[in-house]
Design an enzyme around this catalytic site. Sequence first.
Site, mmCIF file in Angstrom:
data_model
loop_
_atom_site.group_PDB
_atom_site.id
_atom_site.type_symbol
_atom_site.label_atom_id
_atom_site.label_comp_id
_atom_site.label_asym_id
_atom_site.label_seq_id
_atom_site.Cartn_x
_atom_site.Cartn_y
_atom_site.Cartn_z
ATOM 1 N N TYR A 67 -10.620 -13.477 -11.080
ATOM 2 C CA TYR A 67 -11.682 -12.476 -11.201
ATOM 3 C C TYR A 67 -13.006 -13.196 -11.455
ATOM 4 C CZ TYR A 67 -8.601 -8.366 -11.603
ATOM 5 O OH TYR A 67 -7.721 -7.346 -11.355
ATOM 6 N N ASP B 162 -10.296 -0.851 -11.598
ATOM 7 C CA ASP B 162 -10.896 0.372 -12.131
ATOM 8 C C ASP B 162 -12.043 0.862 -11.257
ATOM 9 O OD1 ASP B 162 -9.436 0.882 -14.402
ATOM 10 O OD2 ASP B 162 -10.616 -0.490 -15.651
#
Lengths: 247, 247
Positions: free
Chosen positions: A110, A52
């Site tokens: 992540y 994003d």
Amino acid sequence: MRKIKLIISYVGSNYNGWQKQKNGVGIQFYLEEAIKKATGEEVEVFGAGRTDAGVHAMGQVAHFNTNSKIDAQKFYYAINEFLPDDIKVLSSCEVPEDFHARFSAKKKTYVYKFYASEVIMPLFEFDAVRVNSKFDEKKAKQALKFFKGTHNFKSFCSSNTSVKSTIRTIFSIKLKRDKKGIYSLIVCGDGFLYNMVRIICGTIVEVGLGAINVKDIPKIFESQNRNMAGRTMPAKGLTLQKIEYKE
Amino acid sequence: MRKIKLIISYVGSNYNGWQKQKNGVGIQFYLEEAIKKATGEEVEVFGAGRTDAGVHAMGQVAHFNTNSKIDAQKFYYAINEFLPDDIKVLSSCEVPEDFHARFSAKKKTYVYKFYASEVIMPLFEFDAVRVNSKFDEKKAKQALKFFKGTHNFKSFCSSNTSVKSTIRTIFSIKLKRDKKGIYSLIVCGDGFLYNMVRIICGTIVEVGLGAINVKDIPKIFESQNRNMAGRTMPAKGLTLQKIEYKE
């Protein structure tokens, strides 16, 4: 025709996300433009994770097809010539025809960075997010075990998702604190739903702050209701760290 | 009238340095304006180290005099209200009348961050500087001992300095490498000449790159000639880490 795999790093806060957007260009576009300048070819670049706006990458992976004769191992030099300093290809190599940056990925890691402080720490703000100074690391760590394994993560993804299955496997999840006091939540899984890492991190932070009772986490999973989980942490704390493929 | 001591952190790359400049305002100005808004008083803020444009601070120290009745320990809250997010006061306390942020300082610690890579690492570039990937850590570390102790550092400061003495004492100097591959040169001394840390770091980097022979460092000191030393490393890798005072 050869298939080239790239490992890419970028500063997410300067861009509108990985993918081409209606209201602007994504990092993918910069790569396609740079490859065009390096090879003269119009290519489509396929990324492993559609980060994003604001999300950083240390080890994003992408692939593209080319007829160019540039040495695969040195391709990244040629591409980097035409990229800004906040997007760089770290390495390149040739991969088999059936390789796909997204569909061949086996593990994604992540890292979400945050710090607990009553004051904004200007030098931490580049890639970490501030939470209330009452954050209790021990309490937060009790929440980690509930996320490990294969679960239905429907409560931990943003509702505007259209995926078929919300079942995912988390191989490992760790919370570390460095000397400066910055926490890193390191999550490795087979794939992640929309905003999943940010919502898991928000839930763990709220456990650490006492806003969510650790005992209620199984109920949050069962509810399959996103509103039961913690806040969605801001994008800038998140980094796509690593993507692993079958040997 | 009370004297208040502040510990301040800021992102140097967004500002033109600590001091008021002919061609723009410094961080000092933002503090003076914020204190004016918090207290209604026009004050002069005295900083411990006049960091250059681009240099970051984790623990800059400053003092000012005030007639305000704000609790000294809580003064920083009031000031932070009126500061941007990239300049923040981390703490405040009352100090004796004879305290001076600059002249009472006993030890200053600076950290210079760099990484050795053939590719720009976008996520390192916020506060670290890239050097050639041939950099040899072992070689560089051999240079450290020559800087420790009391020396005439005339060869290691920029020539446009007007200080009386170029003799300074370095209490400790260390080179560390973190897991990500970022080097930190940590230098603690009684004071530093103009650009001194950046030139010492440049010299150590050049030793690590083989451009300067470690055996020649005593000759560089003896020459009292800045041109004999290594490059001045860029400002953005430097952070004023800590300033210590007598107990």
